[in-house]
Design a protein around this motif. Structure first.
Motif, PDB file in Angstrom:
ATOM      1  N   LEU A   1       0.825  -1.203   0.000  1.00  0.00           N
ATOM      2  CA  LEU A   1       0.000   0.000   0.000  1.00  0.00           C
ATOM      3  C   LEU A   1       0.858   1.251   0.000  1.00  0.00           C
ATOM      4  N   TYR A   2       1.908   1.258   0.824  1.00  0.00           N
ATOM      5  CA  TYR A   2       2.728   2.447   0.970  1.00  0.00           C
ATOM      6  C   TYR A   2       3.561   2.728  -0.279  1.00  0.00           C
ATOM      7  N   THR A   3       4.152   1.686  -0.856  1.00  0.00           N
ATOM      8  CA  THR A   3       4.929   1.905  -2.083  1.00  0.00           C
ATOM      9  C   THR A   3       4.027   2.347  -3.223  1.00  0.00           C
ATOM     10  N   ASP A   4       2.827   1.795  -3.279  1.00  0.00           N
ATOM     11  CA  ASP A   4       1.892   2.192  -4.327  1.00  0.00           C
ATOM     12  C   ASP A   4       1.457   3.643  -4.147  1.00  0.00           C
ATOM     13  N   ALA A   5       1.227   4.051  -2.899  1.00  0.00           N
ATOM     14  CA  ALA A   5       0.828   5.435  -2.620  1.00  0.00           C
ATOM     15  C   ALA A   5       1.939   6.415  -2.972  1.00  0.00           C
ATOM     16  N   VAL A   6       3.174   6.041  -2.631  1.00  0.00           N
ATOM     17  CA  VAL A   6       4.325   6.894  -2.958  1.00  0.00           C
ATOM     18  C   VAL A   6       4.487   7.003  -4.468  1.00  0.00           C
ATOM     19  N   GLY A   7       4.357   5.874  -5.173  1.00  0.00           N
ATOM     20  CA  GLY A   7       4.468   5.907  -6.621  1.00  0.00           C
ATOM     21  C   GLY A   7       3.381   6.743  -7.265  1.00  0.00           C
ATOM     22  N   LEU A   8       2.163   6.593  -6.770  1.00  0.00           N
ATOM     23  CA  LEU A   8       1.038   7.377  -7.292  1.00  0.00           C
ATOM     24  C   LEU A   8       1.304   8.868  -7.143  1.00  0.00           C
TER      25      LEU A   8
ATOM     26  N   VAL B   1      -8.411   9.933  -8.402  1.00  0.00           N
ATOM     27  CA  VAL B   1      -8.853  11.277  -8.011  1.00  0.00           C
ATOM     28  C   VAL B   1      -7.727  12.054  -7.351  1.00  0.00           C
ATOM     29  N   TRP B   2      -6.937  11.368  -6.534  1.00  0.00           N
ATOM     30  CA  TRP B   2      -5.851  12.071  -5.845  1.00  0.00           C
ATOM     31  C   TRP B   2      -4.768  12.510  -6.829  1.00  0.00           C
ATOM     32  N   ALA B   3      -4.534  11.703  -7.864  1.00  0.00           N
ATOM     33  CA  ALA B   3      -3.584  12.101  -8.901  1.00  0.00           C
ATOM     34  C   ALA B   3      -4.106  13.316  -9.663  1.00  0.00           C
ATOM     35  N   MET B   4      -5.404  13.298  -9.982  1.00  0.00           N
ATOM     36  CA  MET B   4      -6.015  14.425 -10.695  1.00  0.00           C
ATOM     37  C   MET B   4      -5.987  15.687  -9.839  1.00  0.00           C
ATOM     38  N   LEU B   5      -6.166  15.529  -8.535  1.00  0.00           N
ATOM     39  CA  LEU B   5      -6.102  16.679  -7.630  1.00  0.00           C
ATOM     40  C   LEU B   5      -4.721  17.321  -7.680  1.00  0.00           C
TER      41      LEU B   5
ATOM     42  N   ILE C   1       0.734  15.118   0.957  1.00  0.00           N
ATOM     43  CA  ILE C   1      -0.730  15.147   1.087  1.00  0.00           C
ATOM     44  C   ILE C   1      -1.366  14.030   0.257  1.00  0.00           C
ATOM     45  N   ILE C   2      -0.895  13.843  -0.970  1.00  0.00           N
ATOM     46  CA  ILE C   2      -1.456  12.802  -1.834  1.00  0.00           C
ATOM     47  C   ILE C   2      -1.192  11.418  -1.235  1.00  0.00           C
ATOM     48  N   VAL C   3       0.012  11.204  -0.724  1.00  0.00           N
ATOM     49  CA  VAL C   3       0.341   9.918  -0.097  1.00  0.00           C
ATOM     50  C   VAL C   3      -0.586   9.645   1.083  1.00  0.00           C
ATOM     51  N   VAL C   4      -0.753  10.648   1.944  1.00  0.00           N
ATOM     52  CA  VAL C   4      -1.599  10.480   3.128  1.00  0.00           C
ATOM     53  C   VAL C   4      -3.047  10.226   2.728  1.00  0.00           C
ATOM     54  N   LEU C   5      -3.544  10.982   1.744  1.00  0.00           N
ATOM     55  CA  LEU C   5      -4.931  10.806   1.305  1.00  0.00           C
ATOM     56  C   LEU C   5      -5.156   9.408   0.746  1.00  0.00           C
ATOM     57  N   ARG C   6      -4.185   8.907  -0.006  1.00  0.00           N
ATOM     58  CA  ARG C   6      -4.332   7.558  -0.571  1.00  0.00           C
ATOM     59  C   ARG C   6      -4.345   6.504   0.535  1.00  0.00           C
TER      60      ARG C   6
ATOM     61  N   PHE D   1      -7.521   2.816   4.555  1.00  0.00           N
ATOM     62  CA  PHE D   1      -7.815   2.544   5.956  1.00  0.00           C
ATOM     63  C   PHE D   1      -9.283   2.786   6.306  1.00  0.00           C
ATOM     64  N   TYR D   2      -9.867   3.852   5.714  1.00  0.00           N
ATOM     65  CA  TYR D   2     -11.251   4.209   6.045  1.00  0.00           C
ATOM     66  C   TYR D   2     -12.244   3.779   4.967  1.00  0.00           C
TER      67      TYR D   2
END
Length: 209
Positions: free
Chosen positions: A91-98, A152-156, A178-183, A188-189
């Motif tokens: 999850l974390y590596t994917d979020a960082v890459g995104l 959506v987070w990438a578009m943001l 911010i994008i990493v945290v949002l992803r 999680f939620y």
């Protein structure tokens, strides 16, 4: 210079992400390298096609290919007991890459003086394209096309950069965080975008929570 830094971060993160998925699917070593490279460079290749950059530019990134291969090799040769922990890091590596690739794609399109819609699309495709290629090759439903909030987070990020709201390096790194945290919070939620289902001859509506 900034988009090159994010390019390096995204490449390594997605190479690791692709490697983890390949090992989860029990691919052999060739499959691991193919899936890792497809994840790391797939989004950039798709972006280049749509914003007018020659595909041949992909082969000019020799150093990035080397970094990706080294990262994949390190993950692949880790002890089996340690490898079980890598699933927690997917999850974390994917979020960082995104986040890294979304910002890198947006900056790339901005430097080419493309309109804001092109900047947003470049952020989406660069940030989510590699993951989509990875999921398709692994036989999974692409995250980018699910109700799960991903693209959506990438578009943001593309929108913020396209509007010129970030001008300093520290602002770009803040946007990245911010994008990493949002992803991560999305997973999680269990945040979802609205979608419709017509299974069992019934139409149901799901809203974001």
């Amino acid at each position: 210079m900034m988009w090159e830094i994010f390019n390096i971060i995204g490449t390594i993160a997605f190479a690791i992400s692709g490697t983890i998925v390949a090992m989860e699917e029990e691919y052999d070593i060739l499959g691991v390298y193919i899936l890792g490279l497809a994840t790391a460079f797939g989004g950039g290749a798709i972006r280049n096609l749509l914003i007018g950059v020659p595909i041949s530019a992909l082969w000019e990134q020799g150093l990035l290919f080397l970094m990706a291969i080294i990262a994949m090799t390190i993950v692949f040769i880790f002890p089996k007991r340690t490898l079980k922990e890598w699933r927690k890091w997917e999850l974390y590596t994917d979020a960082v890459g995104l986040a890294a690739f979304a910002i890198q794609g947006a900056l790339y399109a901005t430097e080419m003086n493309h309109p804001i819609i092109a900047v947003i699309v470049a952020a989406l495709l660069t940030g989510g394209g590699g993951g989509m290629v990875r999921d398709l090759l692994a036989g999974r439903k692409p995250l980018l096309l699910q109700a799960d909030i991903y693209g959506v987070w990438a578009m943001l990020g593309g929108l913020v950069i396209g509007m010129g709201l970030v001008t300093h390096p520290w602002q770009l790194y803040l946007l990245f965080s911010i994008i990493v945290v949002l992803r991560i919070l999305t997973v999680f939620y269990n945040w979802k975008l609205p979608y419709r289902s017509v299974k069992d001859n019934q139409v149901s509506y799901k809203q974001m929570i």
